[in-house]
Design a protein around this motif. Structure first.
Motif, PDB file in Angstrom:
ATOM      1  N   GLU A  56       0.866  -1.217  -0.060  1.00  0.00           N
ATOM      2  CA  GLU A  56      -0.045   0.070  -0.105  1.00  0.00           C
ATOM      3  C   GLU A  56       0.966   1.251  -0.073  1.00  0.00           C
ATOM      4  O   GLU A  56       0.424   2.372  -0.364  1.00  0.00           O
ATOM      5  N   THR A  57       2.116   1.067   0.413  1.00  0.00           N
ATOM      6  CA  THR A  57       2.875   2.307   0.364  1.00  0.00           C
ATOM      7  C   THR A  57       3.860   2.634  -0.772  1.00  0.00           C
ATOM      8  O   THR A  57       3.244   3.455  -1.694  1.00  0.00           O
ATOM      9  N   VAL A  58       4.913   1.861  -1.034  1.00  0.00           N
ATOM     10  CA  VAL A  58       5.671   1.598  -2.213  1.00  0.00           C
ATOM     11  C   VAL A  58       5.807   0.344  -2.681  1.00  0.00           C
ATOM     12  O   VAL A  58       5.658  -0.760  -1.764  1.00  0.00           O
ATOM     13  N   THR A 103       5.933   3.640  -7.098  1.00  0.00           N
ATOM     14  CA  THR A 103       4.785   3.461  -6.661  1.00  0.00           C
ATOM     15  C   THR A 103       3.703   2.898  -7.672  1.00  0.00           C
ATOM     16  O   THR A 103       2.643   2.938  -7.637  1.00  0.00           O
ATOM     17  N   SER A 104       4.401   2.060  -8.830  1.00  0.00           N
ATOM     18  CA  SER A 104       3.823   1.321  -9.792  1.00  0.00           C
ATOM     19  C   SER A 104       4.780   0.255 -10.329  1.00  0.00           C
ATOM     20  O   SER A 104       6.011   0.502 -10.244  1.00  0.00           O
ATOM     21  N   GLY A 117      -1.048  -2.626  -9.285  1.00  0.00           N
ATOM     22  CA  GLY A 117      -1.522  -1.188  -9.701  1.00  0.00           C
ATOM     23  C   GLY A 117      -0.773  -0.108  -8.872  1.00  0.00           C
ATOM     24  O   GLY A 117       0.328  -0.317  -8.316  1.00  0.00           O
ATOM     25  N   ASP A 118      -1.435   1.097  -8.917  1.00  0.00           N
ATOM     26  CA  ASP A 118      -0.410   2.138  -8.327  1.00  0.00           C
ATOM     27  C   ASP A 118      -0.898   2.128  -6.590  1.00  0.00           C
ATOM     28  O   ASP A 118      -1.959   1.572  -6.319  1.00  0.00           O
ATOM     29  N   CYS A 119       0.342   2.354  -5.988  1.00  0.00           N
ATOM     30  CA  CYS A 119       0.113   2.128  -4.446  1.00  0.00           C
ATOM     31  C   CYS A 119      -0.675   3.441  -3.820  1.00  0.00           C
ATOM     32  O   CYS A 119      -0.675   4.481  -4.243  1.00  0.00           O
ATOM     33  N   GLU A 120      -1.763   2.836  -2.876  1.00  0.00           N
ATOM     34  CA  GLU A 120      -2.641   3.473  -2.435  1.00  0.00           C
ATOM     35  C   GLU A 120      -2.157   4.867  -1.621  1.00  0.00           C
ATOM     36  O   GLU A 120      -2.779   5.772  -1.634  1.00  0.00           O
ATOM     37  N   ILE A 121      -1.207   4.561  -0.688  1.00  0.00           N
ATOM     38  CA  ILE A 121      -0.598   5.359   0.331  1.00  0.00           C
ATOM     39  C   ILE A 121       0.309   6.533  -0.444  1.00  0.00           C
ATOM     40  O   ILE A 121       0.477   7.484  -0.400  1.00  0.00           O
ATOM     41  N   GLY A 122       1.366   5.708  -0.982  1.00  0.00           N
ATOM     42  CA  GLY A 122       2.302   6.623  -1.983  1.00  0.00           C
ATOM     43  C   GLY A 122       3.743   7.046  -1.240  1.00  0.00           C
ATOM     44  O   GLY A 122       4.450   7.252  -2.332  1.00  0.00           O
ATOM     45  N   GLN A 133       5.002   9.663  -7.930  1.00  0.00           N
ATOM     46  CA  GLN A 133       4.464   9.534  -9.154  1.00  0.00           C
ATOM     47  C   GLN A 133       4.739  10.931  -9.992  1.00  0.00           C
ATOM     48  O   GLN A 133       5.560  10.898 -11.166  1.00  0.00           O
ATOM     49  N   LEU A 134       4.725  12.239  -9.408  1.00  0.00           N
ATOM     50  CA  LEU A 134       5.264  13.348  -9.999  1.00  0.00           C
ATOM     51  C   LEU A 134       6.749  13.440 -10.241  1.00  0.00           C
ATOM     52  O   LEU A 134       7.103  13.728 -11.370  1.00  0.00           O
TER      53      LEU A 134
END
Ligand code: TXA
Ligand code: MG
Length: 318
Positions: A24-26, A143-144, A162-167, A275-276
């Motif tokens: 959920e993090t990375v 994160t992906s 998928g993409d991580c929820e917390i990031g 992601q940015l």
């Protein structure tokens, strides 16, 4: 072919191979904790120095018992509230934990990740895994699954969750009993669980505790420069003129500035942050994050910590 199924990941891990797993993090670069050669490979694949200890990931709280010598009672309250989830707890290690994992420390960091694929993989594997973030040392965490593939040029097998929820990474905590039954809880790395969430849970459970921010001597990304994107990053106060930033960047050979405005909501800002970093970095481009006064404060601790360590130019300080 570097994307693999969860079932195949269990096979690879049980043979002692490394696999990148979603959390959920990375994404983490995972290897079973009971094979020394596998543990060594985690460090060499990441170019990570052996002095930076790894987090052990368990399927559930019962898997912790053989790994620790003692278990601070306060952790039961935190586990009940936050596991599975983005909270890592540091406790005295038992002899079952290799000193390669802990970099020779007598404590071990433990976490139960919250992602359905990885929860199932850990349950089927029946052995905990050590898993640092699946990036080369000092770089931005993935994160992906695409981020993992790009980082290791497809050389590392990855389960796409998928993409991580917390990031951003988990919150790393260490607790000890102080005087008169009051606990001292040290935040070694701010992360997915905020200080306020921890305080609320402890208050509700009537646990007396002080929560302090402590810079870990051993440092989860506690080196001053960490989490760095490939483009230089500047933190810019909201009142600063664009032209002033452009002037300073052109002095260091950057001609295109990519401006970034953070989300107003700290959870959304955290989810988008890496992601940015990944998406906007490009040769010759400088990133400039506009920081508003409201981006400071308790709920922003994790985002601010990562921005601060990722930044090359600080035109605004905490
Ligand atoms: O969210 C996360 O925690 C991610 C995902 C993959 O689970 N993992 C992660 O691992 O961020 P890593 O290796 O990038 O950061 C773990 C940090 C290390 O920098 C290390 O210093 C700290 O946790 N750590 C590990 N063992 C420790 C210990 N015994 N005492 C203090 N800090 C410790
Ligand atoms: Mg890391």
């Amino acid at each position: 072919m570097s994307r693999i199924t969860p079932d195949y990941a269990v096979k690879c891990l049980s043979r002692g191979e490394l696999v990148a797993l979603p959390t959920e993090t990375v994404y983490g670069l995972a290897g079973r904790i009971d094979m020394e050669e596998t543990l060594r490979q985690i460090f060499t694949t990441k170019d990570r120095p052996f002095f930076d200890p790894l987090i052990v990931h368990v399927a559930d709280a019962s898997a912790v018992r053989p790994l620790v010598k003692t278990w601070p009672k306060i952790y039961d309250v935190l586990v009940e509230a936050f596991w599975p989830g983005p909270m890592t707890l540091v406790a005295p290690k038992s002899e079952n934990v290799s000193s390669l994992i802990t970099s020779g420390l007598d404590s071990v960091a433990l976490r139960c990740p919250r992602h359905p694929l990885t929860e199932k993989i850990l349950k089927d594997l029946k052995v905990p895994v050590a898993a640092p973030s699946a990036n080369r040392f000092g770089h931005t965490s993935p994160t992906s699954a695409d981020h993992v593939e790009a980082e290791f040029s497809g050389q590392v097998s990855v389960v796409d969750g998928g993409d991580c929820e917390i990031g951003v990474e988990s919150t790393v905590l260490s607790a000890r009993e102080g005087q008169k039954g009051q606990w001292i809880v040290e935040i070694l790395r701010p992360g997915g669980i905020s200080r306020k969430q921890i305080r609320d849970v402890l208050q509700k459970a009537k646990v007396s505790a002080v929560i302090e921010r402590a810079e870990s001597r051993v440092a989860p990304g506690h080196l001053k420069h960490h989490y760095q994107p490939s483009s230089p990053l500047a933190l810019v106060p909201s009142e600063m003129q664009d032209s002033e930033v452009a002037q300073r960047y052109s002095d260091v050979g950057i001609l295109k500035i990519q401006w970034v405005t953070l989300d107003n909501d700290p959870k959304m800002a955290a989810r988008a942050l890496y992601q940015l970093f990944h998406d906007l970095s490009a040769p010759g481009v400088g990133l400039a994050f506009r920081v508003e006064p409201f981006h400071h404060g308790e709920d922003w601790e994790a985002v601010w910590d990562r921005l601060n360590r990722a930044a090359t130019y600080h035109w605004v300080t905490p």
